[in-house]
Motif scaffolding. Structure first.
Motif, PDB file in Angstrom:
ATOM      1  N   MET A 114       0.808  -1.227   0.000  1.00  0.00           N
ATOM      2  CA  MET A 114       0.000   0.000   0.000  1.00  0.00           C
ATOM      3  C   MET A 114       0.836   1.270   0.000  1.00  0.00           C
ATOM      4  N   ASP A 115       2.167   1.106  -0.084  1.00  0.00           N
ATOM      5  CA  ASP A 115       3.072   2.254  -0.074  1.00  0.00           C
ATOM      6  C   ASP A 115       2.895   3.124   1.177  1.00  0.00           C
ATOM      7  N   LEU A 116       2.887   2.423   2.346  1.00  0.00           N
ATOM      8  CA  LEU A 116       2.669   3.139   3.604  1.00  0.00           C
ATOM      9  C   LEU A 116       3.927   3.875   4.052  1.00  0.00           C
ATOM     10  N   ASP A 117       3.710   4.924   4.812  1.00  0.00           N
ATOM     11  CA  ASP A 117       4.843   5.670   5.350  1.00  0.00           C
ATOM     12  C   ASP A 117       5.547   4.842   6.426  1.00  0.00           C
ATOM     13  N   THR A 118       6.846   4.659   6.303  1.00  0.00           N
ATOM     14  CA  THR A 118       7.598   3.847   7.277  1.00  0.00           C
ATOM     15  C   THR A 118       8.703   4.675   7.936  1.00  0.00           C
ATOM     16  N   SER A 119       8.544   5.999   7.879  1.00  0.00           N
ATOM     17  CA  SER A 119       9.648   6.825   8.397  1.00  0.00           C
ATOM     18  C   SER A 119       9.884   6.599   9.896  1.00  0.00           C
ATOM     19  N   TYR A 120       8.821   6.434  10.688  1.00  0.00           N
ATOM     20  CA  TYR A 120       9.000   6.210  12.131  1.00  0.00           C
ATOM     21  C   TYR A 120       9.829   4.959  12.380  1.00  0.00           C
ATOM     22  N   GLU A 121       9.422   3.837  11.751  1.00  0.00           N
ATOM     23  CA  GLU A 121      10.125   2.581  11.981  1.00  0.00           C
ATOM     24  C   GLU A 121      11.583   2.681  11.505  1.00  0.00           C
ATOM     25  N   GLU A 122      11.752   3.266  10.323  1.00  0.00           N
ATOM     26  CA  GLU A 122      13.109   3.326   9.773  1.00  0.00           C
ATOM     27  C   GLU A 122      14.022   4.195  10.629  1.00  0.00           C
ATOM     28  N   ASP A 123      13.498   5.389  10.951  1.00  0.00           N
ATOM     29  CA  ASP A 123      14.306   6.324  11.738  1.00  0.00           C
ATOM     30  C   ASP A 123      14.647   5.739  13.109  1.00  0.00           C
ATOM     31  N   THR A 124      13.640   5.225  13.789  1.00  0.00           N
ATOM     32  CA  THR A 124      13.870   4.688  15.134  1.00  0.00           C
ATOM     33  C   THR A 124      14.813   3.490  15.074  1.00  0.00           C
ATOM     34  N   LEU A 125      14.545   2.613  14.105  1.00  0.00           N
ATOM     35  CA  LEU A 125      15.400   1.440  13.973  1.00  0.00           C
ATOM     36  C   LEU A 125      16.853   1.825  13.758  1.00  0.00           C
ATOM     37  N   SER A 126      17.070   2.779  12.883  1.00  0.00           N
ATOM     38  CA  SER A 126      18.468   3.081  12.586  1.00  0.00           C
ATOM     39  C   SER A 126      19.130   3.770  13.779  1.00  0.00           C
ATOM     40  N   ARG A 127      18.376   4.613  14.470  1.00  0.00           N
ATOM     41  CA  ARG A 127      18.983   5.244  15.648  1.00  0.00           C
ATOM     42  C   ARG A 127      19.250   4.220  16.741  1.00  0.00           C
ATOM     43  N   ILE A 128      18.283   3.355  16.972  1.00  0.00           N
ATOM     44  CA  ILE A 128      18.506   2.328  18.001  1.00  0.00           C
ATOM     45  C   ILE A 128      19.693   1.449  17.628  1.00  0.00           C
ATOM     46  N   ALA A 129      19.766   1.108  16.342  1.00  0.00           N
ATOM     47  CA  ALA A 129      20.872   0.251  15.903  1.00  0.00           C
ATOM     48  C   ALA A 129      22.206   0.939  16.172  1.00  0.00           C
ATOM     49  N   ALA A 130      22.260   2.253  15.870  1.00  0.00           N
ATOM     50  CA  ALA A 130      23.522   2.970  16.069  1.00  0.00           C
ATOM     51  C   ALA A 130      23.880   3.030  17.561  1.00  0.00           C
ATOM     52  N   TYR A 131      22.906   3.378  18.393  1.00  0.00           N
ATOM     53  CA  TYR A 131      23.183   3.463  19.835  1.00  0.00           C
ATOM     54  C   TYR A 131      23.505   2.090  20.426  1.00  0.00           C
ATOM     55  N   THR A 132      22.855   1.073  19.889  1.00  0.00           N
ATOM     56  CA  THR A 132      23.149  -0.269  20.391  1.00  0.00           C
ATOM     57  C   THR A 132      24.602  -0.622  20.107  1.00  0.00           C
TER      58      THR A 132
END
Ligand code: ADP
Ligand code: MG
Length: 695
Positions: free
Chosen positions: A608-626
């Motif tokens: 459906m071409d949904l907006d995934t900016s929240y998941e992507e942004d949070t995931l990448s930040r969490i990954a970096a901090y982890t």
């Protein structure tokens, strides 16, 4: 009615002794107590017998010598009263020697190298000035604890010695003033105890609180203490019940718990007792802390006594109020009404000023610990610099004596100590300077640097000794003077002049004060490791040695114990942090990442071409901090064995301070940032809001 009935009901106090001891024994014991004399064995036997009968009637089955070793807690080893008499029968026995003398194995207590292995025994000796009491069906006899060669292994022994040293010098000074009715002077202490109360269920989920007494991780809550709505606020019902129960328990033990109120931080409270002779106050404070913890559990609460349980939130101290009291009931720090009384007051006042200035380093050392380091120098607490608050008016009086000028707005006489009455000055207790580490509060001094979990003995040993030393010098000088009045005036003037750099009435939390203090040449030891080595400075060793408060061996042993304790504390904290990161934080964060990644994939897969900016942004930040977290964890894990391998105690403590504490701080910062990104449901332990606002 109720109060007078329960108060002291578990104490073998003066009343009980008067009732139960033969008149001669009572008198002999009293003389021993008042004059610090040796107890006659015959007398000891009679006292022991009466004490045993009283204890048995009050439900006791065991007795113990109760003492305060250098590990910071109290120690007891229970022996039952029973003694076999043949035929499978027993009698209850407790002799005079059981009372005055015990022989616990000293090897399980810290000695800083004093106790060699071939002489592991230690001995305890009754301190008859502190009443015996019953706790949990055990008759507890307050005692001093020494090695077999006579070195003190506890906190009480040097305290008693310092009280004797102080008494001797104060008496010399009083005699100079023509005082002949006083026989004895004792320092008094009223320690205000701060503490936190946390919900037990929350507490149990926090490994850091359980093992170290402070949170090693935790982001700041949205609401802290900025609204100032907790202090003197309404006490919550659950806390009120705890306080009532606590008062009951303390009163039974004859402890003068007086005021209970909320403190600055959420969940923080304070208990202030009525002041007593220092050694008894020290015993009572030790008991108070123990009972606070015990009673809290009954209410589903945990009492936290460490100095800085929550970063960024007000820490807990133990304000040590201190004064000098004669056996005739006079407070020597109470300004008088006549010129004569005033001269004496000013002399004692100047003695304390000089003592605090000359031994500012020792005072700092006397309250140094890993836990208190987090509190000192932080915004809300006294800075690590020792200074003294006298208030503007008293300072002005001393300044005018120093300058030999009439006081502003006062009658146009140049004040002469001993001739003129000092002008009335306000003893205002409402706007007192709360930022000063050492404040004159009208008729006593309040030393605010001691940490909430520590025994008050050590700072009082320091204070008593420093003042005794100064008074010794004063007495030497004045005893040899031809004209006492003149010599007294000059002495007060000169000593104030020489030591007034320690007086600071401004805001001690101000940045500018750090600079100013440096210009004045005041010492500033931000951490325990900076401070402790100065214990061995010649001036400080001489102080304790010359007053017979501590020998060189005893000073060295205390120094080693303090260093070891510092390193051990931080070592435990670091290990707990590693454990929490590996077993709780990283797995939880990984789970949350899985959840986010799952959502992301599902969103993408549904076409459906949904907006995934929240998941992507949070995931990448969490990954970096982890990743950062993991790196920091690894450096801490690598540094720990290096720290543990250092043999020299000072080098080791330095490494813990400069490397391990830094690793811990870095690790915490990353974890706290992650806490802000990870769903509350996934975070593995209760956060600051839950800990601080759930009671
Ligand atoms: P605050 O919180 O304003 O500092 P509190 O009334 O809570 O004041 O505490 C004052 C403490 O000082 C009490 O514990 C009290 O017993 C103690 N105190 C009062 N007079 C003396 C004294 N002469 N010597 C020692 N302690 C004292
Ligand atoms: Mg106070």
């Amino acid at each position: 009615m109720y109060l007078t009935e329960i108060f002291g009901s578990k104490v073998f106090n003066d009343d009980v002794m008067r009732q139960r001891l033969p008149a001669v024994t009572y008198k002999a014991l009293n003389t021993t107590i008042k004059q610090n004399k040796r107890l006659d064995p015959e007398v000891a036997n009679v006292v022991a017998n009466a004490m045993k009968d009283w204890a048995l009637e009050n439900g006791a089955t065991h007795f113990t010598h109760w003492f305060q070793p250098l590990n910071g807690v109290t120690a007891e080893k229970h022996d039952s009263f029973i003694s076999p008499v043949g035929g499978g029968r027993i009698i209850n026995e407790f002799s005079g020697s059981n009372l005055i003398h015990g022989e616990p194995d000293a090897s399980s207590f810290p000695s800083g190298g004093i106790r060699s292995t071939f002489e592991a025994r230690g001995y305890t000796a009754w301190d008859p000035t502190s009443y015996a009491f019953i706790k949990d069906n055990v008759l507890c006899i307050p005692t001093a604890f020494c090695s077999y060669s006579g070195e003190a292994l506890d906190r009480k022994t040097p305290l008693l010695r310092s009280m004797q040293a102080l008494n001797k010098q104060v008496m010399r000074v009083l005699r100079l003033f023509g005082n002949s009715d006083v026989n004895h002077v004792k320092p008094t202490a009223g320690p205000e105890q701060e503490y936190f109360l946390i919900d037990e269920e929350m507490y149990n989920q926090r490994m850091d609180l359980k093992f170290t007494g402070r949170t090693l991780y935790g982001a700041m809550p949205p609401k802290g203490q900025e609204l100032d709505d907790h202090y003197f606020g309404v006490i919550k019902p659950r806390v009120q019940e705890f306080m009532r129960d606590l008062d009951d328990e303390l009163w039974k033990l004859g402890i003068l718990a007086k005021t209970e109120h909320n403190e600055v931080a959420p969940s923080q409270h304070e208990l202030a007792p009525i002041f007593l002779t220092t050694n008894v106050a020290a015993d009572h404070n030790q008991l108070t802390m123990e009972i606070m913890k015990k009673v809290a559990r009954r209410h589903g609460l945990v009492c936290i006594l460490t100095e800085k349980p929550f970063a960024g939130v007000n820490g807990s101290g133990k304000h040590n109020n201190w004064s000098l009291k004669t056996d005739t009931g006079v407070n020597l720090l109470e300004p008088g009404d006549t010129p004569h009384e005033n001269a004496q007051f000013l002399l004692f006042l100047v003695a304390v000023i000089k003592a605090v200035d000359e031994y500012q380093d020792l005072l700092r050392i006397s309250i140094a610990s890993a836990g208190n380091d987090h509190r000192l120098g932080a915004q809300e607490a006294p800075p690590a610099i020792v200074s003294m608050f006298l208030g503007d008016e008293l300072t002005e009086i001393l300044e005018s004596i120093d300058a030999g000028t009439p006081m502003e707005g006062k009658e146009k006489t140049i004040m002469r100590v001993g001739v003129h009455a000092i002008p009335y000055f306000h003893r205002d207790t409402t706007d007192r300077n709360r930022t000063s580490p050492f404040a004159f509060t009208g008729n006593k001094f309040e030393f605010r640097m001691p940490g909430s979990s520590a025994s008050i003995s050590t700072p009082n040993v320091c204070l008593n000794s420093a003042v005794a030393d100064v008074l010794r010098g004063f007495a030497d000088e004045l005893e040899g003077a031809n004209d006492f009045e003149s010599a007294l005036h000059d002495l007060i003037r000169k000593e104030f002049h020489d030591h007034k750099r320690i007086v600071f009435n401004g805001n001690g939390y101000d940045e500018a004060w750090l600079k100013e203090a440096k210009n004045r040449g005041l010492s500033n030891y931000p951490s325990t490791v900076d401070a402790l080595p100065h214990m061995l400075d010649e001036k400080n060793v001489t102080l304790y040695q010359s007053l017979k408060v501590l020998s060189l061996t005893e000073i060295q042993s205390r120094y080693e114990v303090a260093l070891e304790t510092y390193s051990k504390k931080i070592n435990i904290e670091a290990k707990v942090m590693v454990d929490m990161a590996r077993k709780q934080i990283l797995p939880s964060v990984t789970e949350y990442q899985q959840f986010l990644a799952g959502t992301l994939n599902e969103k993408r897969a549904c076409g459906m071409d949904l907006d995934t900016s929240y998941e992507e942004d949070t995931l990448s930040r969490i990954a970096a901090y982890t990743g950062d977290l993991f790196n920091k964890l690894r450096s801490l894990e690598e540094d720990l064995p290096r720290a543990q391998a250092i043999a020299d105690n000072l080098e080791k403590a330095k490494f813990y301070r400069s490397n391990i504490l830094r690793d811990m701080e870095d690790l915490r910062n990353i974890a706290d940032t992650l806490e802000g990104l990870v769903s509350h449901e996934y975070w593995p332990f209760p956060n600051y809001t839950e800990l601080l606002f759930s009671v």
